[in-house]
Enzyme design. Structure first.
Site, mmCIF file in Angstrom:
data_model
loop_
_atom_site.group_PDB
_atom_site.id
_atom_site.type_symbol
_atom_site.label_atom_id
_atom_site.label_comp_id
_atom_site.label_asym_id
_atom_site.label_seq_id
_atom_site.Cartn_x
_atom_site.Cartn_y
_atom_site.Cartn_z
ATOM 1 C CB VAL A 158 -0.921 0.015 1.241
ATOM 2 C CG1 VAL A 158 -1.765 1.278 1.278
ATOM 3 C CG2 VAL A 158 -1.813 -1.231 1.272
ATOM 4 C CD GLU A 193 9.506 -16.251 2.217
ATOM 5 O OE1 GLU A 193 9.684 -15.388 1.329
ATOM 6 O OE2 GLU A 193 9.922 -17.406 2.125
ATOM 7 C CG ASN A 197 5.996 -4.608 7.951
ATOM 8 O OD1 ASN A 197 5.184 -3.943 8.575
ATOM 9 N ND2 ASN A 197 5.988 -4.699 6.631
ATOM 10 C CE1 TYR A 213 -0.061 -9.913 5.159
ATOM 11 C CE2 TYR A 213 2.107 -9.829 6.159
ATOM 12 C CZ TYR A 213 1.257 -9.540 5.115
ATOM 13 O OH TYR A 213 1.737 -8.878 4.008
#
Length: 166
Positions: A82, A114, A119, A126
């Site tokens: 994004v 992955e 992050n 996720y």
């Protein structure tokens, strides 16, 4: 009397398949977003290989994109991005949901990805979507900044179905 700030309003995003004419723009965005970006050739090869790829377009601008690779019984999310100025609007969540739906529709039983261990925002996204960490790849990613160390990758898995109708 104090007033609450007005919530930001966003123009709607239209989702569509990634097309060959999008590749120069997506590759330029990739350079802005990632420390180890895909090249235009990487995206072109993904399209040529038949990978599922889509973009989110607001107005005339691409604001998000993703690439999904399918294999027998499984899929791998290769890229979900994004643009920085459109983050925190739910676009990553919307795109991830579409990618998961695509993988299910194409009979993948599990979806892998992955992600850089640093992050946190992506890892939380996720995890909220049902992914769990299953492995760590040491020094997998090139440094994010000059002089920095390579970064580990977290391998994550999402079970998509328990069985298919026969």
């Amino acid at each position: 009397m104090a007033t609450l700030p007005k919530p930001r309003e966003f123009a709607p995003v239209r989702w569509r398949p990634l097309a060959a004419h999008d590749l120069p723009v997506v590759a330029a965005l990739e350079l802005r977003i990632h420390a180890a970006p895909w090249s235009e050739r990487n995206f072109r090869d993904a399209l040529a290989a038949g990978y599922s790829a889509r973009v989110g377009v607001r107005g005339e601008r691409i604001v998000a994109y993703g690439v999904l690779m399918l294999g027998p019984g499984e899929a791998q999310l290769l890229n979900l991005s994004v643009v920085p100025e459109s983050r925190r609007e739910g676009l990553g969540r919307a795109l991830l949901s579409q990618i998961i739906d695509d993988a299910r529709r194409l009979y993948a039983e599990q979806l892998f990805l992955e992600v850089r261990v640093g992050n946190r925002a992506a890892i939380e996204l996720y995890e909220q979507a049902g992914f769990v960490a299953i492995a760590r790849r040491v020094a997998y990613y090139p440094p994010g900044e000059p002089g920095a160390a390579r970064e580990d990758a977290l391998v994550m898995r999402c079970a998509l179905v328990t069985s298919f109708p026969r």
